[in-house]
Scaffold this motif. Structure first.
Motif, PDB file in Angstrom:
ATOM      1  N   GLN A   2       0.840  -1.204   0.000  1.00 17.66           N
ATOM      2  CA  GLN A   2       0.000   0.000   0.000  1.00 17.66           C
ATOM      3  C   GLN A   2       0.875   1.255   0.000  1.00 17.66           C
ATOM      4  O   GLN A   2       0.585   2.224  -0.709  1.00 17.66           O
ATOM      5  CB  GLN A   2      -0.923  -0.019   1.211  1.00 17.66           C
ATOM      6  CG  GLN A   2      -2.047  -1.037   1.111  1.00 17.66           C
ATOM      7  CD  GLN A   2      -2.818  -1.184   2.407  1.00 17.66           C
ATOM      8  OE1 GLN A   2      -2.302  -0.906   3.495  1.00 17.66           O
ATOM      9  NE2 GLN A   2      -4.062  -1.640   2.327  1.00 17.66           N
ATOM     10  N   THR A   3       1.952   1.217   0.783  1.00 16.96           N
ATOM     11  CA  THR A   3       2.888   2.349   0.782  1.00 16.96           C
ATOM     12  C   THR A   3       3.559   2.488  -0.577  1.00 16.96           C
ATOM     13  O   THR A   3       3.722   3.598  -1.097  1.00 16.96           O
ATOM     14  CB  THR A   3       3.945   2.158   1.880  1.00 16.96           C
ATOM     15  OG1 THR A   3       3.294   2.019   3.145  1.00 16.96           O
ATOM     16  CG2 THR A   3       4.895   3.341   1.939  1.00 16.96           C
ATOM     17  N   ALA A   4       3.964   1.351  -1.167  1.00 18.20           N
ATOM     18  CA  ALA A   4       4.608   1.383  -2.483  1.00 18.20           C
ATOM     19  C   ALA A   4       3.668   1.976  -3.537  1.00 18.20           C
ATOM     20  O   ALA A   4       4.099   2.737  -4.408  1.00 18.20           O
ATOM     21  CB  ALA A   4       5.032  -0.033  -2.894  1.00 18.20           C
ATOM     22  N   ALA A   5       2.382   1.649  -3.454  1.00 15.94           N
ATOM     23  CA  ALA A   5       1.430   2.208  -4.420  1.00 15.94           C
ATOM     24  C   ALA A   5       1.333   3.721  -4.277  1.00 15.94           C
ATOM     25  O   ALA A   5       1.255   4.445  -5.277  1.00 15.94           O
ATOM     26  CB  ALA A   5       0.052   1.558  -4.228  1.00 15.94           C
ATOM     27  N   ARG A   6       1.346   4.199  -3.021  1.00 16.25           N
ATOM     28  CA  ARG A   6       1.319   5.654  -2.822  1.00 16.25           C
ATOM     29  C   ARG A   6       2.591   6.296  -3.348  1.00 16.25           C
ATOM     30  O   ARG A   6       2.554   7.364  -3.971  1.00 16.25           O
ATOM     31  CB  ARG A   6       1.139   5.973  -1.331  1.00 16.25           C
ATOM     32  CG  ARG A   6      -0.218   5.614  -0.770  1.00 16.25           C
ATOM     33  CD  ARG A   6      -0.477   6.312   0.554  1.00 16.25           C
ATOM     34  NE  ARG A   6       0.428   5.852   1.585  1.00 16.25           N
ATOM     35  CZ  ARG A   6       0.175   4.840   2.415  1.00 16.25           C
ATOM     36  NH1 ARG A   6      -0.958   4.168   2.299  1.00 16.25           N
ATOM     37  NH2 ARG A   6       1.046   4.492   3.339  1.00 16.25           N
ATOM     38  N   VAL A   7       3.740   5.640  -3.110  1.00 16.47           N
ATOM     39  CA  VAL A   7       5.016   6.161  -3.616  1.00 16.47           C
ATOM     40  C   VAL A   7       5.009   6.217  -5.139  1.00 16.47           C
ATOM     41  O   VAL A   7       5.431   7.206  -5.745  1.00 16.47           O
ATOM     42  CB  VAL A   7       6.187   5.290  -3.113  1.00 16.47           C
ATOM     43  CG1 VAL A   7       7.481   5.651  -3.839  1.00 16.47           C
ATOM     44  CG2 VAL A   7       6.372   5.458  -1.623  1.00 16.47           C
ATOM     45  N   HIS A   8       4.500   5.161  -5.780  1.00 18.09           N
ATOM     46  CA  HIS A   8       4.441   5.137  -7.244  1.00 18.09           C
ATOM     47  C   HIS A   8       3.568   6.256  -7.772  1.00 18.09           C
ATOM     48  O   HIS A   8       3.908   6.938  -8.748  1.00 18.09           O
ATOM     49  CB  HIS A   8       3.907   3.785  -7.710  1.00 18.09           C
ATOM     50  CG  HIS A   8       3.978   3.586  -9.200  1.00 18.09           C
ATOM     51  ND1 HIS A   8       3.009   4.052 -10.061  1.00 18.09           N
ATOM     52  CD2 HIS A   8       4.916   3.000  -9.983  1.00 18.09           C
ATOM     53  CE1 HIS A   8       3.330   3.750 -11.294  1.00 18.09           C
ATOM     54  NE2 HIS A   8       4.490   3.111 -11.277  1.00 18.09           N
TER      55      HIS A   8
END
Length: 486
Positions: A122-128
């Protein structure tokens, strides 16, 4: 590479040669992501060429090409894709070398925990999403700098509004009000803050609210999830390293503390760090300086630290598993975020806000919730807190075929409220304490009847069939318990 339309959910490609591992990852992720799976690098390559993939989760040990080798190829062909590696291999130097060669965003050790993996993605999706936005802004900068300046200003204002305390959904009677009042008072001052609370209660959102109400609001807000990495990787992430510090360190890299200089760093799940690493972190908090890996000199940094944990750190200090001196450095001010089960009065407002966001996300409109549905949502204890509530509302919205979201769309565990954490004595919790055996059994029978009717949208024939009753027998019970609905 063919261009596909952007999916509504973030996309994840799972690359693992073990079918059971693929399925376990899919079950963990498929409520929040659109999941593709591949058994090897060649199959994954073909998927990458035909689908728009935001995140790759790749096993390290596979026949043929290893995970790091494949992700190195992905880095050259699809540099915008965030790359995550899974492995049971624990040699830190080789791990860091692979992370740098392949530009890997995150490294997770096996056996992975579902909550940790889901939080990482979920954090990676926000970062992307933020990376894509930054790229668009950079392009606009080259073509229309004055216009961009205005957009950056408006972006800052949006951030202020989004994480302002007035934007935290709560009722006038909410226990969250006391927390927000304390944040209002301490946010302007450079004090370390320790936020405790269960997973999914919004600790990171509260940390951002502190940052955007402080004098550091114009500077960076940097996040690091401390529970996701072994010590040496976490040290490299937080403090950075110099070229040649280890095999594969081809260039200098700034750590999170340097990125947050002048701003705020949010250390999530600080309670999961080891005692050895706690000593290194304590030096930064005490001296205001750190030494990157491979460096000969320390660097000074001006950072406000906000930490969060789901552990009881005071108890761990007493048990000797968390350093007392570090605890008092972190906990100048302590905040406890109440779980959603203590905020039942907030659920109707929160559900409405999440429904509005879900309609925009899914591109589907409804008129709202039925009274029965809201009553069930308010009665359920929500062990997964706001994140679980958000997922349930998205699920209801996706399944809806009527103007309002009815209770029949709710998952069975919510319909059977009150739930009691799957204890063996949970049936006792469904029965009132007052009255004799006959009254208590009747109360239980009435609850089962109502739950069955809600699931079948008050279709008495279907409910009677499931319960093994005739329609006449069911109608008699409904009249007896006052459950007839006009």
């Amino acid at each position: 590479m063919t261009a596909n339309p952007r999916p509504r959910l973030p996309t994840v490609l799972v690359v693992d040669d073990e079918v059971r591992s693929q399925e376990a990852l899919r079950r963990t992720l498929d409520e929040d992501f659109e999941v593709f799976t591949a058994a090897n690098a060649d199959e994954a390559q073909r998927i990458m060429e035909s689908e728009w993939v935001q995140i790759i989760v790749c096993d390290q040990r596979m026949p043929g090409m290893s995970g790091v080798e494949f992700l190195r190829r992905v880095r050259s062909q699809w540099p915008d894709t965030l790359r995550i590696i899974l492995s049971g291999y624990t040699d830190a130097e080789d791990i860091i070398a692979g992370v740098n060669e392949a530009g890997i965003y995150q490294y997770l050790l096996k056996p992975w925990q579902p909550e940790q993996l889901l939080l990482t993605l979920q954090t990676a999706a926000r970062v992307h999403r933020l990376q894509q936005e930054n790229q668009r802004l950079s392009l606009e900068l080259r073509t229309a700098e004055p216009v961009l300046a205005r957009r950056v200003d408006s972006k800052q204002e949006r951030a202020r509004r989004e994480f302002a305390l007035d934007g935290l959904i709560r009722s006038p009677q909410s226990p969250l009000n006391a927390v927000c009042d304390l944040v209002e008072r301490i946010a302007p001052f450079d004090l370390s803050v320790l936020i405790s609370g269960e997973s999914g209660t919004g600790k990171e959102m509260l940390a951002r609210a502190i940052h955007y109400r402080s004098r550091r609001a114009e500077r960076a807000f940097v996040v690091e999830h401390c529970g996701a990495l072994p010590d040496q990787l976490l040290e490299a992430e937080l403090f950075g390293y110099k070229r040649g510090a280890f095999t594969g360190a081809y260039e200098d890299r700034h750590g999170r503390f340097q990125q947050a200089d002048g701003g705020t760093i949010f250390l999530d799940e600080i309670g999961d760090t080891s005692p050895v690493f706690q000593v290194k972190l304590l030096r930064v908090l005490q001296e205001g300086e750190f030494r990157p890996l491979g460096a000969t000199r320390s660097q000074s940094v001006d950072v406000r630290v906000v930490a969060a944990t789901h552990h009881d750190l005071e108890a761990e200090v007493r048990a000797g598993t968390f350093r007392e001196d570090l605890y008092y450095r972190l906990a100048t001010v302590t905040l406890r975020v109440p779980p959603l089960r203590e905020r039942a009065m907030d659920i109707p407002l929160l559900a409405g806000s999440l429904l509005d966001a879900g309609q925009k996300l899914l591109g589907k409109s409804v008129a709202g919730f039925s009274t029965e549905a809201l009553a069930c949502l308010a009665a359920y204890p929500w062990p997964g807190n706001v994140r679980e509530l958000q997922n349930e509302i998205l699920r209801m919205l996706a399944l809806a075929d009527t103007p309002r979201l009815g209770a029949d769309l709710l998952a069975p565990r919510i319909l059977r409220t009150p739930a009691v954490n799957q204890r063996e004595d949970h049936l006792l919790e469904l029965i009132p304490l007052a009255g004799g055996l006959k009254e208590r059994m009747e109360a239980l029978e009435a609850r089962v009847l109502k739950e069955t009717l809600i699931r079948h949208r008050w279709n008495k024939s279907r409910a009677a069939g499931e319960l093994g009753l005739s329609r006449v027998g069911l109608r008699g019970k409904l009249v007896r318990y006052g459950l007839e609905r006009g």
